[in-house]
Scaffold this motif. Structure first.
Motif, short mmCIF file in Angstrom:
data_model
loop_
_atom_site.label_atom_id
_atom_site.label_comp_id
_atom_site.label_asym_id
_atom_site.label_seq_id
_atom_site.Cartn_x
_atom_site.Cartn_y
_atom_site.Cartn_z
N SER A 1 0.84 -1.19 0.00
CA SER A 1 0.00 0.00 0.00
C SER A 1 0.88 1.24 0.00
O SER A 1 1.78 1.37 0.82
CB SER A 1 -0.93 0.01 1.23
N LEU A 2 0.60 2.14 -0.92
CA LEU A 2 1.36 3.36 -1.09
C LEU A 2 0.43 4.55 -1.11
O LEU A 2 -0.59 4.54 -1.81
CB LEU A 2 2.16 3.32 -2.40
N THR B 1 4.71 6.04 1.85
CA THR B 1 4.18 7.33 1.42
C THR B 1 5.20 8.08 0.59
O THR B 1 6.40 8.06 0.91
CB THR B 1 3.78 8.19 2.63
N ILE B 2 4.72 8.73 -0.47
CA ILE B 2 5.52 9.75 -1.13
C ILE B 2 4.75 11.06 -1.06
O ILE B 2 3.52 11.07 -1.10
CB ILE B 2 5.86 9.39 -2.60
N THR C 1 5.24 5.21 5.96
CA THR C 1 4.22 6.22 6.31
C THR C 1 4.44 6.76 7.72
O THR C 1 4.38 7.98 7.93
CB THR C 1 2.82 5.61 6.18
N ALA C 2 4.67 5.89 8.68
CA ALA C 2 4.83 6.35 10.07
C ALA C 2 6.02 7.31 10.19
O ALA C 2 5.93 8.34 10.87
CB ALA C 2 5.01 5.17 11.01
N ALA C 3 7.12 6.99 9.50
CA ALA C 3 8.31 7.85 9.58
C ALA C 3 8.06 9.20 8.91
O ALA C 3 8.43 10.25 9.44
CB ALA C 3 9.50 7.15 8.93
N PRO D 1 8.80 14.15 9.76
CA PRO D 1 9.01 14.65 8.39
C PRO D 1 10.31 15.44 8.29
O PRO D 1 10.66 16.20 9.18
CB PRO D 1 7.80 15.55 8.16
N GLN D 2 11.01 15.24 7.16
CA GLN D 2 12.31 15.88 6.97
C GLN D 2 12.21 17.16 6.15
O GLN D 2 13.12 17.98 6.19
CB GLN D 2 13.28 14.90 6.29
#
Length: 264
Positions: free
Chosen positions: A33-34, A217-218, A231-233, A238-239
């Motif tokens: 899943s993305l 996630t992107i 996703t969690a990271a 978030p960077q």
């Protein structure tokens, strides 16, 4: 390591002088899943439309289920083959459903197109899909106008699943629903993936939805991927400033909307 069910490489889309999508790449594993996240105008829906063949990429490749799907299908047979591999559920189910067709007939139409089962076999499969998405016989015999928004979205999901795709694109598929119905549909989608092993590509601006439904996630901004990862990271640490901005817009416990003073 098995090949991913979908691999997108260097995807680019130009509309005249506007570059809507630029050098977007990602992979979706079998059963994975993305999420593709971004605000309106970020290019995320354009990516989804290219994946399903509604837009032609200016450059780049789309591999789905081991086949090159970079160009839209031309022949009816090829469209059916693609429909059996990748399906999409849009944000507004009312506009994507035939208003003259009951839910039962909408699902049966897909079964007739993508299979060779008898009428009795199709009826049994319609019943199975109705159970899977939580619709009863009365609702399945209703026209879209007689159903609630959540029920119509369940019909749209059942219709997409009738083609037995390996990848389901969810384009803001719960955005138009109220919060309680959103939660029901998200739980439904999570259960379906667990039961069927289908892969999801979720297009969304809602980070709470992304957290509940996806593993990777992107983040897109102005057509470009600015951050990616689990996703969690991505959501918890978030960077990139843009991702942090998106996260700051999510209401939190105790949040109250600010009021601006009325002009004198």
């Amino acid at each position: 390591m098995p090949d991913p069910v979908m691999r997108v490489t260097g995807l680019r889309k130009e509309f005249g002088q506007l570059v809507a999508v630029n050098d977007v790449s990602f992979e979706v594993p079998e059963g994975g899943s993305l999420a593709i996240v971004g605000e309106s105008g970020s290019g995320k829906t354009t990516v989804a439309r290219m994946i399903v063949g509604l837009e032609r990429p200016t450059a780049g490749t789309i591999m789905a289920c081991g086949r090159d799907r970079s160009l839209p299908a031309r022949a009816a047979g090829e469209r059916r083959t693609r429909g059996g591999e990748v399906q999409i559920v849009f944000q507004d189910p009312y506009s994507s459903l035939d208003r003259r067709q009951t839910a039962e007939r909408a699902v049966d139409e897909v079964l007739r197109l993508h299979g060779d089962g008898s009428a009795d076999q199709r009826r049994a499969r319609v019943s199975e899909l109705a159970d899977l998405v939580g619709l009863d016989q009365r609702q399945m015999r209703a026209l879209p106008r007689a159903l609630s928004g959540g029920q119509r979205q369940r019909v749209a999901i059942a219709r997409a699943l009738a083609a037995q795709p390996r990848v389901l694109i969810l384009d803001e598929s719960v955005a138009a629903l109220d919060v309680s119905i959103q939660a029901q549909v998200l739980n439904l989608l999570a259960d379906i993936r667990e039961q069927t092993g289908i892969s999801y590509v979720l297009i969304s601006h809602d980070l709470a939805v992304v957290r509940q439904l996806t593993a990777e996630t992107i983040v897109m901004q102005r057509g470009v991927v600015v951050e990616r990862g689990p996703t969690a990271a991505v959501l918890d640490d978030p960077q990139q400033p843009y991702t942090r901005l998106l996260r700051s817009c999510v209401p939190h416990p105790g949040w109250k909307p600010s009021r601006h003073a009325s002009p004198a």
